[in-house]
Design a protein around this motif. Structure first.
Motif, PDB file in Angstrom:
ATOM      1  N   ASP A 179      -9.445  21.503  -3.926  1.00  0.00           N
ATOM      2  CA  ASP A 179      -9.469  19.543  -3.803  1.00  0.00           C
ATOM      3  C   ASP A 179      -9.572  19.061  -3.402  1.00  0.00           C
ATOM      4  O   ASP A 179      -9.633  19.620  -2.106  1.00  0.00           O
ATOM      5  N   ILE A 237       4.098  18.014  -8.413  1.00  0.00           N
ATOM      6  CA  ILE A 237       3.477  17.149  -7.300  1.00  0.00           C
ATOM      7  C   ILE A 237       4.096  16.807  -6.258  1.00  0.00           C
ATOM      8  O   ILE A 237       4.789  15.385  -6.478  1.00  0.00           O
ATOM      9  N   ARG A 260       0.820  12.977  -5.037  1.00  0.00           N
ATOM     10  CA  ARG A 260      -0.204  12.604  -5.538  1.00  0.00           C
ATOM     11  C   ARG A 260      -1.301  12.416  -5.028  1.00  0.00           C
ATOM     12  O   ARG A 260      -1.189  11.229  -4.196  1.00  0.00           O
ATOM     13  N   HIS A 261      -2.716  12.524  -5.212  1.00  0.00           N
ATOM     14  CA  HIS A 261      -3.692  11.861  -4.796  1.00  0.00           C
ATOM     15  C   HIS A 261      -4.038  11.690  -3.257  1.00  0.00           C
ATOM     16  O   HIS A 261      -4.797  11.446  -2.410  1.00  0.00           O
ATOM     17  N   ASP A 308      -2.655  17.588  -4.296  1.00  0.00           N
ATOM     18  CA  ASP A 308      -3.211  18.119  -5.861  1.00  0.00           C
ATOM     19  C   ASP A 308      -3.408  19.629  -5.561  1.00  0.00           C
ATOM     20  O   ASP A 308      -3.093  20.393  -7.157  1.00  0.00           O
ATOM     21  N   THR A 353      -1.885  22.280  -8.360  1.00  0.00           N
ATOM     22  CA  THR A 353      -2.799  23.191  -9.222  1.00  0.00           C
ATOM     23  C   THR A 353      -2.770  24.435  -9.371  1.00  0.00           C
ATOM     24  O   THR A 353      -3.478  25.328 -10.053  1.00  0.00           O
TER      25      THR A 353
END
Length: 462
Positions: A6, A137, A140-141, A146, A150
């Motif tokens: 990511d 999560i 996040r971002h 992330d 995943t």
């Protein structure tokens, strides 16, 4: 072996600000690499608000060239996995390309895998999937948060794969890794390979792009291989592709132009022009010299051409001036001058210096005006139909494009009214005029004059 990746970026400039890579062997994570990256440009405020990554945070971070070796080594001999894989993969690939190196890995997309293995969800964003699959999560971002999520999603997908979906996606012939994440492969497989117009649509079923092609399927696929930023962004939004077969490439061009002006798709900026407001006209001055000039449409009774703005009009006139060796002074492209600049560079024959006969100059002006008109006022352009039993036609009456249609080869047409009965009516505009002028100039054998347009009754149809 899988490298689950990511990245966070600067947004429009697509420079990496953070990267996280987890190496997963199918059972557990065996290696990890996470770091902030100095993008060597400013991070826009809205990106900072989304990710929390500030310019000061990346100020002393390594630049990409300093971590490139590590990224290459940790992903070597792995399958590159990401949520919306083409986004992360293409940006990393470009970073390597900018350094003069090739970056090439097999790819898997967790969005496409999720759509196949967890069907019928309303959204396949990472956040939405984590909610439906009970995945937490942590950050996040941010790249590491992330990427960790995943990894957990990827584990679930591996467990759900009882029909060899992963291997089918990795098959080079499947094209799964090159397709937009939201677009079902079945949609692409069922595309026509004939001439026509195609429509890219987003998740709200809004048309975001209209294109034309000799081979619809081939042209649609070419968008997915295009690495330009506009194409990548557009493809990421595409969740469906529909199409209309036209039989003829000319009809595809005409329909595309009409649809763009009717729908105003966000990615068709080139042809998405505003309403026409400027007109080109001609007049003769007291010395008998023919002028070409432009003004607002409402001040012109019979414009030769219409344009959406002055810039578009001037560019067109400059090309006309060049082609027919006209004087920019008398085309109103150079004002308040006694002699045009083109005369100095020997592109004007001297009408503005009284060195060329008025008759000679006016003849070229008239030729330029004639080039904007059709040689025949009433005609059809006969084209290939969508099937072997029909032919396509384009109808022009009184020099104005009326639309196109399809007629059976078995039916004899004896009047213009017959053509109007089968017509898909369209509006004429500058793009259409250019398309038809170019086509008529190259394909005179396809022109069929309509000699029977001569009664008041028939003229009522126009």
């Amino acid at each position: 072996m899988y490298a689950i990746v990511d990245i966070e970026t600067t947004g429009h400039s697509s420079k990496i600000t953070e990267i996280s890579i987890f190496v997963y062997d199918g059972e557990k994570v065996i290696d990890e690499f996470t770091t902030l990256v100095n993008p060597e440009c400013n991070i826009p405020p809205f990106i900072t608000n989304l990710t929390g990554i500030t310019n000061s945070m990346v100020g002393n971070a390594p630049k990409f060239y300093e971590i490139a070796k590590k990224v290459a080594e940790i992903t070597q001999d792995t399958i590159f996995v990401a949520h919306n894989v083409n986004f992360d993969y293409n940006i990393i690939q470009k970073e390597f390309k900018d350094l003069g190196f090739e970056f090439k890995r097999k790819k898997l997309c967790t969005i496409r895998l999720s759509r196949k293995l967890i069907p019928n969800l309303r959204s396949y964003s990472l956040g939405a999937l984590c909610i439906t699959q009970n995945i937490v999560i942590k950050d996040r971002h941010r790249a590491q948060g992330d990427a960790e999520a995943t990894v957990v999603l990827f584990e679930k997908l591996l467990q759900l794969d009882t029909q060899n979906v992963f291997n089918s996606f990795l098959n080079p012939r499947s094209k799964q890794s090159t397709l937009p994440p939201l677009l079902p492969k079945k949609t692409v497989d069922e595309l026509s390979e004939n001439s026509g117009v195609y429509y890219f649509k987003n998740e709200k079923n809004e048309t975001i792009y209209v294109g034309k092609a000799k081979n619809i399927k081939q042209r649609v696929l070419s968008h997915f291989y295009d690495k330009t930023k506009k194409e990548i962004t557009m493809c990421l939004e595409t969740s469906n592709v529909s199409y209309v077969e036209t039989g003829s490439e000319l009809l595809a061009l005409l329909l595309e132009s009409s649809e763009i002006k009717k729908i105003f798709p966000k990615y068709n900026r080139a042809q998405r022009r505003a309403q026409e407001s400027i007109g080109l006209f001609t007049y003769e001055d007291r010395d008998g010299i023919l002028h070409l000039a432009y003004n607002r449409l409402k001040l012109i009774t019979s414009p030769l051409m219409k344009f959406s703005n002055i810039t578009e009009c001037r560019i067109f006139m400059e090309n006309l001036c060049e082609e027919f060796e006209l004087c920019p002074k008398y085309c109103h492209l150079q004002t308040n001058v006694s002699t045009c600049f083109h005369y100095q560079i020997k592109k004007c024959k001297g009408i503005c210096k009284d060195e060329e006969p008025v008759e000679s100059y006016n003849l070229r002006v008239q030729k330029s005006i004639d080039s904007l008109k059709f040689k025949t006022e009433n005609f059809i352009i006969k084209e290939t139909g969508r099937t072997t039993n029909e032919y396509a036609y384009v109808l022009v009456i009184n020099g104005i494009y009326k639309g196109f249609g399809y007629a059976s080869k078995k039916k004899k047409i004896t009047s213009v009214a017959d053509y109007f009965d089968l017509l898909c009516a369209q509006k004429e505009n500058n793009d259409v005029r250019r398309i038809l002028n170019a086509y008529v100039g190259r394909n005179s054998t396809s022109i069929v004059p309509l000699d029977y347009v001569n009664t008041p009754f028939e003229l009522n149809f126009f």
